[in-house]
Design a protein around this motif. Structure first.
Motif, PDB file in Angstrom:
ATOM      1  N   LYS A 109    -110.821  18.341  20.180  1.00 35.92           N
ATOM      2  CA  LYS A 109    -110.846  19.469  20.250  1.00 35.92           C
ATOM      3  C   LYS A 109    -109.606  20.028  19.721  1.00 35.92           C
ATOM      4  N   GLN A 110    -108.311  19.393  20.259  1.00 34.89           N
ATOM      5  CA  GLN A 110    -107.047  19.994  19.940  1.00 34.89           C
ATOM      6  C   GLN A 110    -106.580  19.747  18.720  1.00 34.89           C
ATOM      7  N   SER A 111    -107.067  18.645  17.926  1.00 36.90           N
ATOM      8  CA  SER A 111    -106.698  18.517  16.543  1.00 36.90           C
ATOM      9  C   SER A 111    -107.409  19.174  15.618  1.00 36.90           C
ATOM     10  N   ALA A 112    -106.560  20.018  14.992  1.00 34.78           N
ATOM     11  CA  ALA A 112    -106.901  20.860  13.896  1.00 34.78           C
ATOM     12  C   ALA A 112    -107.542  19.974  12.691  1.00 34.78           C
ATOM     13  N   SER A 113    -106.961  18.904  12.556  1.00 30.41           N
ATOM     14  CA  SER A 113    -107.568  18.061  11.485  1.00 30.41           C
ATOM     15  C   SER A 113    -107.832  16.759  11.722  1.00 30.41           C
ATOM     16  N   GLU A 114    -108.439  16.042  11.048  1.00 27.58           N
ATOM     17  CA  GLU A 114    -108.977  14.732  11.492  1.00 27.58           C
ATOM     18  C   GLU A 114    -108.310  13.901  11.107  1.00 27.58           C
ATOM     19  N   ALA A 115    -107.087  14.242  10.287  1.00 30.48           N
ATOM     20  CA  ALA A 115    -105.846  13.186   9.600  1.00 30.48           C
ATOM     21  C   ALA A 115    -104.856  13.117  10.784  1.00 30.48           C
ATOM     22  N   THR A 116    -104.864  13.359  12.234  1.00 30.36           N
ATOM     23  CA  THR A 116    -103.746  13.248  13.103  1.00 30.36           C
ATOM     24  C   THR A 116    -104.149  12.040  13.992  1.00 30.36           C
ATOM     25  N   LEU A 117    -103.038  11.610  14.300  1.00 27.46           N
ATOM     26  CA  LEU A 117    -102.966  10.322  15.094  1.00 27.46           C
ATOM     27  C   LEU A 117    -103.998  10.514  16.406  1.00 27.46           C
ATOM     28  N   GLU A 118    -103.994  11.835  16.844  1.00 27.66           N
ATOM     29  CA  GLU A 118    -104.868  12.096  18.045  1.00 27.66           C
ATOM     30  C   GLU A 118    -106.087  11.615  17.717  1.00 27.66           C
ATOM     31  N   ALA A 119    -106.601  12.547  16.701  1.00 26.90           N
ATOM     32  CA  ALA A 119    -108.089  12.544  16.303  1.00 26.90           C
ATOM     33  C   ALA A 119    -108.377  11.062  15.974  1.00 26.90           C
ATOM     34  N   ALA A 120    -107.672  10.266  15.184  1.00 25.81           N
ATOM     35  CA  ALA A 120    -108.050   9.038  14.780  1.00 25.81           C
ATOM     36  C   ALA A 120    -107.991   8.147  15.622  1.00 25.81           C
ATOM     37  N   THR A 121    -107.284   8.329  16.894  1.00 24.97           N
ATOM     38  CA  THR A 121    -107.339   7.299  18.091  1.00 24.97           C
ATOM     39  C   THR A 121    -108.569   7.405  18.812  1.00 24.97           C
ATOM     40  N   ALA A 122    -108.790   8.725  19.049  1.00 19.20           N
ATOM     41  CA  ALA A 122    -109.921   9.159  19.677  1.00 19.20           C
ATOM     42  C   ALA A 122    -111.309   8.503  19.142  1.00 19.20           C
ATOM     43  N   ARG A 123    -111.376   8.751  17.843  1.00 22.72           N
ATOM     44  CA  ARG A 123    -112.720   8.199  16.985  1.00 22.72           C
ATOM     45  C   ARG A 123    -112.493   6.689  17.317  1.00 22.72           C
ATOM     46  N   SER A 124    -111.377   6.172  17.131  1.00 19.33           N
ATOM     47  CA  SER A 124    -111.459   4.819  17.142  1.00 19.33           C
ATOM     48  C   SER A 124    -111.919   3.939  18.686  1.00 19.33           C
ATOM     49  N   ALA A 125    -111.309   5.011  19.706  1.00 17.34           N
ATOM     50  CA  ALA A 125    -111.984   4.467  20.904  1.00 17.34           C
ATOM     51  C   ALA A 125    -113.249   4.805  20.988  1.00 17.34           C
ATOM     52  N   LEU A 126    -113.903   5.895  20.460  1.00 13.15           N
ATOM     53  CA  LEU A 126    -115.420   5.816  20.753  1.00 13.15           C
ATOM     54  C   LEU A 126    -116.129   4.789  19.786  1.00 13.15           C
ATOM     55  N   ARG A 127    -115.446   4.292  18.775  1.00 13.12           N
ATOM     56  CA  ARG A 127    -116.065   3.346  17.987  1.00 13.12           C
ATOM     57  C   ARG A 127    -116.137   1.942  18.799  1.00 13.12           C
ATOM     58  N   LEU A 128    -115.230   1.774  19.585  1.00 15.62           N
ATOM     59  CA  LEU A 128    -114.984   0.365  20.341  1.00 15.62           C
ATOM     60  C   LEU A 128    -116.022   0.388  21.370  1.00 15.62           C
ATOM     61  N   LEU A 129    -116.512   1.492  21.796  1.00 20.24           N
ATOM     62  CA  LEU A 129    -117.481   1.586  22.838  1.00 20.24           C
ATOM     63  C   LEU A 129    -118.760   0.629  22.489  1.00 20.24           C
ATOM     64  N   ALA A 130    -119.165   0.598  21.047  1.00 15.54           N
ATOM     65  CA  ALA A 130    -120.256  -0.237  20.680  1.00 15.54           C
ATOM     66  C   ALA A 130    -119.841  -1.918  20.584  1.00 15.54           C
ATOM     67  N   GLU A 131    -118.227  -2.195  20.828  1.00 17.15           N
ATOM     68  CA  GLU A 131    -117.841  -3.795  20.469  1.00 17.15           C
ATOM     69  C   GLU A 131    -117.240  -4.067  21.756  1.00 17.15           C
ATOM     70  N   THR A 132    -117.615  -3.444  23.075  1.00 19.13           N
ATOM     71  CA  THR A 132    -116.732  -4.148  24.271  1.00 19.13           C
ATOM     72  C   THR A 132    -117.163  -5.457  24.653  1.00 19.13           C
ATOM     73  N   ASP A 133    -118.206  -6.007  24.143  1.00 21.06           N
ATOM     74  CA  ASP A 133    -118.466  -7.299  24.015  1.00 21.06           C
ATOM     75  C   ASP A 133    -117.466  -8.496  23.502  1.00 21.06           C
ATOM     76  N   ARG A 134    -116.904  -7.975  22.517  1.00 22.13           N
ATOM     77  CA  ARG A 134    -115.841  -8.613  21.452  1.00 22.13           C
ATOM     78  C   ARG A 134    -114.421  -8.226  22.058  1.00 22.13           C
ATOM     79  N   LEU A 135    -114.305  -7.594  22.989  1.00 23.96           N
ATOM     80  CA  LEU A 135    -112.763  -7.154  23.496  1.00 23.96           C
ATOM     81  C   LEU A 135    -112.418  -8.305  24.405  1.00 23.96           C
ATOM     82  N   LYS A 136    -110.744  -8.698  24.470  1.00 25.75           N
ATOM     83  CA  LYS A 136    -110.285  -9.641  25.098  1.00 25.75           C
ATOM     84  C   LYS A 136    -108.868  -9.168  25.528  1.00 25.75           C
TER      85      LYS A 136
END
Length: 180
Positions: A109-136
């Motif tokens: 919500k705070q990131s005006a652009s998708e090309a910020t570290l904040e937005a990219a990190t949030a999107r990456s975290a959301l993608r990881l929710l589908a891979e939790t069985d591969r995390l170590k």
């Protein structure tokens, strides 16, 4: 403390984990080091992520964290580490998941652009929710990483650094025990 961002610092396999791993020796309060404590280091992370992150093709060039978002970005980092670390340890904590989702939503919500570290990190975290069985968690340094090996047998975040250290230490101990 000033240092250089190297490929090893991006061995988590996902931008969100690389951000979480910016705290070195997290479980040891006496030796714990926050790589984002120095603002310039956090700003340099963006350029290094565009070069070294496993997800660089998804996010490309990333703008550094905007100063007004710094506090919330660090809260996102802690929510990422808190939820995924507990998940790897076998706990599915709904409160930690809610904290992670709220932190991601706040950053997006705070990131005006998708090309910020904040937005990219949030999107990456959301993608990881589908891979939790591969995390170590790395057996040497304690960093979080995605095990993308075929048989899911990876033990270290980076074989060239952590794996090598563990193997060298094991070799040293065996050799020392064998001495009369």
């Amino acid at each position: 403390m000033i240092f250089t961002w190297t490929p090893h610092r991006f061995s988590g396999g996902a931008l969100a984990l690389d951000v979480a791993n910016s705290v070195i020796l997290r479980s040891d309060p006496a030796r714990r080091t926050d790589r984002f404590e120095v603002t310039e280091q956090m700003q340099a992370f963006s350029a290094a992520a565009a070069e070294f992150s496993a997800e660089r093709a998804l996010f490309g060039e990333i703008k550094p964290v905007a100063e007004p978002n710094r506090k919330d970005f660090l809260a996102l980092r802690e929510a990422i580490d808190g939820y995924f670390r507990r998940r790897v340890e076998g706990h599915d904590d709904r409160v930690l998941l809610a904290n992670l989702l709220q932190a991601c939503a706040r950053m997006l919500k705070q990131s005006a652009s998708e090309a910020t570290l904040e937005a990219a990190t949030a999107r990456s975290a959301l993608r990881l929710l589908a891979e939790t069985d591969r995390l170590k968690i790395c057996g040497n340094c304690g960093w979080l990483f995605v095990d993308r090996s075929r048989n899911r047998s990876r033990t270290w975040c980076d074989m060239a650094v952590c794996g090598n250290r563990v193997k060298a230490n094991r070799h040293y101990r065996r050799k020392k025990e064998a001495m009369p």
